[in-house]
Design a protein around this motif. Structure first.
Motif, mmCIF file in Angstrom:
data_model
loop_
_atom_site.group_PDB
_atom_site.id
_atom_site.type_symbol
_atom_site.label_atom_id
_atom_site.label_comp_id
_atom_site.label_asym_id
_atom_site.label_seq_id
_atom_site.Cartn_x
_atom_site.Cartn_y
_atom_site.Cartn_z
ATOM 1 N N ILE A 242 3.205 5.679 -8.912
ATOM 2 C CA ILE A 242 4.057 4.865 -9.769
ATOM 3 C C ILE A 242 3.851 3.395 -9.396
ATOM 4 O O ILE A 242 3.875 3.039 -8.217
ATOM 5 N N VAL A 243 3.653 2.566 -10.405
ATOM 6 C CA VAL A 243 3.530 1.125 -10.195
ATOM 7 C C VAL A 243 4.668 0.418 -10.920
ATOM 8 O O VAL A 243 4.981 0.745 -12.071
ATOM 9 N N ARG A 244 5.298 -0.520 -10.231
ATOM 10 C CA ARG A 244 6.283 -1.416 -10.848
ATOM 11 C C ARG A 244 5.594 -2.739 -11.117
ATOM 12 O O ARG A 244 4.941 -3.302 -10.223
ATOM 13 N N GLY B 284 11.787 6.087 -5.422
ATOM 14 C CA GLY B 284 11.523 7.027 -4.337
ATOM 15 C C GLY B 284 10.693 8.188 -4.831
ATOM 16 O O GLY B 284 11.104 8.912 -5.735
ATOM 17 N N CYS B 285 9.510 8.361 -4.257
ATOM 18 C CA CYS B 285 8.626 9.455 -4.653
ATOM 19 C C CYS B 285 8.708 10.589 -3.647
ATOM 20 O O CYS B 285 8.354 10.421 -2.471
ATOM 21 N N GLY B 286 9.194 11.753 -4.087
ATOM 22 C CA GLY B 286 9.062 12.955 -3.300
ATOM 23 C C GLY B 286 7.695 13.558 -3.549
ATOM 24 O O GLY B 286 6.857 12.986 -4.255
ATOM 25 N N MET C 112 0.831 -1.192 0.000
ATOM 26 C CA MET C 112 0.000 0.000 0.000
ATOM 27 C C MET C 112 0.868 1.245 0.000
ATOM 28 O O MET C 112 2.028 1.204 0.424
ATOM 29 N N ALA C 113 0.306 2.348 -0.483
ATOM 30 C CA ALA C 113 1.029 3.611 -0.484
ATOM 31 C C ALA C 113 0.021 4.748 -0.396
ATOM 32 O O ALA C 113 -1.118 4.632 -0.863
ATOM 33 N N VAL D 155 3.410 -5.285 -8.830
ATOM 34 C CA VAL D 155 4.020 -5.872 -7.637
ATOM 35 C C VAL D 155 4.356 -4.819 -6.582
ATOM 36 O O VAL D 155 4.625 -5.162 -5.438
ATOM 37 N N GLU D 156 4.335 -3.544 -6.964
ATOM 38 C CA GLU D 156 4.686 -2.489 -6.007
ATOM 39 C C GLU D 156 4.053 -1.181 -6.455
ATOM 40 O O GLU D 156 4.011 -0.877 -7.650
ATOM 41 N N VAL D 157 3.553 -0.392 -5.496
ATOM 42 C CA VAL D 157 3.017 0.924 -5.796
ATOM 43 C C VAL D 157 3.674 1.950 -4.874
ATOM 44 O O VAL D 157 3.950 1.666 -3.704
ATOM 45 N N SER D 158 3.959 3.127 -5.412
ATOM 46 C CA SER D 158 4.516 4.235 -4.646
ATOM 47 C C SER D 158 3.701 5.484 -4.973
ATOM 48 O O SER D 158 3.187 5.623 -6.089
ATOM 49 N N CYS D 159 3.593 6.397 -4.006
ATOM 50 C CA CYS D 159 2.820 7.617 -4.221
ATOM 51 C C CYS D 159 3.643 8.845 -3.861
ATOM 52 O O CYS D 159 4.362 8.855 -2.859
ATOM 53 N N GLY D 160 3.514 9.876 -4.684
ATOM 54 C CA GLY D 160 4.010 11.196 -4.355
ATOM 55 C C GLY D 160 2.860 12.054 -3.901
ATOM 56 O O GLY D 160 1.821 11.544 -3.461
ATOM 57 N N GLY D 161 3.004 13.368 -4.003
ATOM 58 C CA GLY D 161 1.941 14.246 -3.538
ATOM 59 C C GLY D 161 0.628 13.984 -4.252
ATOM 60 O O GLY D 161 -0.397 13.707 -3.616
#
Length: 321
Positions: A75-77, A143-145, A1-2, A65-71
Motif C-alpha cells: 500500500i502506498v500513501r 497497518g498491514c497484517g 522502506m517496507a 510519501v509512505e509505503v507499507s507491505c503485508g505478506g
C-alpha cells in the motif's frame, strides 16, 4: 522502506517507488510487478525481481510519501492523500474487487487479469452502509497484517481482508473485499493501527492499546485467555492491561510481529512485549509465550562495543508486515 514476505519497497524523496523481490501465491509460484515487454508480447510477471525497479504510476505528479507491505501486497500513501494497493490480493487485502488468479473454467493463471486487477496499483475502496463504495483517502495510519488491512481515516477505523480469527474487529469471522468500518472502535480516538499474521493492535490518543484476533499464543496480551484451546480468538477489540509497579503505562508506539507485539512507553525507554516467544522473539531470555505485557530488561543487554550503554529508544518498528 517496507518489507513483506518476499518483497521490498522503498519511497524516494522524489515521490518515486522502487521495488524488488517477489510475491508467492498459495501454490508457491513467484510473481512480481510487470516489466514492459517488446511490442506484441505480454509483460513478464511470473518471475523474481533481482534489482530495484521503478513502480508506475508513482512519480513527481503522483508522489508517494509512505509505503507499507503485508505478506504479498503493498500500500502506498500519496502526497495528495490517495492510497493505492497492489500485489496478490487473494483474501481481500487490496480493498477492491479483483478477479481470481486462475481462470475458473480452465484452471490456468489469468495473467492478463492479474496485471489489470492485482499487479497494477489501484485505489482502495470503502463499503458504505447500503453497499455503495467510495474511494478511501487521507489516512492517518495504515497497518498491514499478513492478509488483512487496517486504516484510520478521520475518527474511524476501517478494515479489510482475511478475517478467519476476527482480526478485522467487526464482531464476526466474515472476511471483506472492501474496507468496512470497525464500529467497536468508534469514539476510541485511534491514532495508530498495526496487523500481525492473524491479530491486530490499535493505539488510542489516550495511550491505551486494544487488541483483537487470534489469541492462543498470547498475541492479544490478555492473561485470562492463557490455557484456552488452540485457535482461540476474539472478534471484538479488548483493552490490553499494561502496568509497571502497579500503575497503568501510557503507550507511545506499537508494532506487531507475526504472532507477537512490542510497545514503547510514552516519554521513556521502556519496551514491553508479549505473544509467541519461540526463537527468543520477546527479548526476555526465554523461549516462552507471554500472555500479558512484560517489560524487557535492557540492563542485561550486551553491546558490540564493550562498555557502552543502551541507547535511548525512540521507536519500535514493524517486525513483520
Amino acid at each position: 522502506m517496507a518489507c513483506g514476505d518476499g518483497q521490498t519497497f522503498a519511497v524516494a524523496t522524489s515521490g518515486k517507488v522502487w521495488g524488488w523481490g517477489c510475491y508467492k501465491d498459495k501454490e508457491g509460484k513467484t510473481w512480481f510487478d510487470p516489466v514492459p515487454a517488446a511490442t506484441g508480447n505480454p509483460p513478464n510477471i511470473k518471475r523474481k525481481q533481482a534489482e530495484p525497479m521503478q513502480i508506475a504510476p508513482f512519480n513527481e505528479q503522483c508522489a508517494a510519501v509512505e509505503v507499507s507491505c503485508g505478506g504479498v501486497y503493498n500500500i502506498v500513501r500519496c502526497e495528495d492523500g490517495r492510497m493505492f494497493s497492489w500485489g496478490l490480493g487473494e483474501c481481500g487485502e487490496l480493498c477492491r474487487e479483483v478477479k481470481p488468479l486462475k481462470n475458473p473454467d480452465t484452471g490456468d493463471y489469468d495473467k492478463a487479469g492479474m496485471i489489470k486487477d492485482s499487479l497494477t496499483p489501484g485505489p482502495m475502496m470503502i463499503q458504505q452502509q447500503g453497499g455503495a463504495c467510495t474511494e478511501a483517502t487521507h489516512p492517518k495510519s495504515i497497518g498491514c497484517g499478513a492478509y488483512h488491512v487496517l486504516v484510520v481515516i478521520g475518527s474511524s477505523v476501517y478494515a479489510s481482508g482475511l478475517n478467519n480469527y476476527g482480526q478485522l474487529g467487526t464482531g464476526t469471522t466474515e472476511s471483506s473485499t472492501f474496507l468496512v468500518k470497525v464500529a467497536a472502535l468508534e469514539g476510541e480516538g485511534v491514532v495508530s493501527v498495526k496487523g500481525g499474521m492473524h491479530h491486530s493492535l490499535v493505539l488510542t490518543a489516550r495511550g491505551t492499546v486494544l487488541a483483537f484476533g487470534r489469541a492462543d499464543s498470547g498475541q492479544l496480551g490478555l492473561a485470562r485467555l492463557m490455557g484456552k484451546s488452540a485457535g482461540e480468538f476474539l472478534t471484538l477489540p479488548e483493552e490490553v492491561v499494561i502496568e509497571s509497579d502497579g500503575k497503568s503505562v501510557e503507550v507511545g508506539a506499537i508494532t506487531c510481529g507475526s504472532n507477537h507485539n512490542m510497545v514503547l512507553r510514552k516519554n521513556s525507554n521502556e519496551v514491553y512485549s508479549w505473544g509467541y516467544g519461540d526463537m527468543l522473539a520477546l527479548g526476555h531470555g526465554k523461549e516462552q509465550d507471554e500472555f500479558k505485557p512484560k517489560k524487557i530488561n535492557f540492563s542485561k543487554s550486551s553491546s558490540v562495543e564493550r562498555g557502552s550503554s543502551v541507547a535511548q529508544i525512540v521507536q519500535v518498528s514493524d517486525c513483520e508486515g
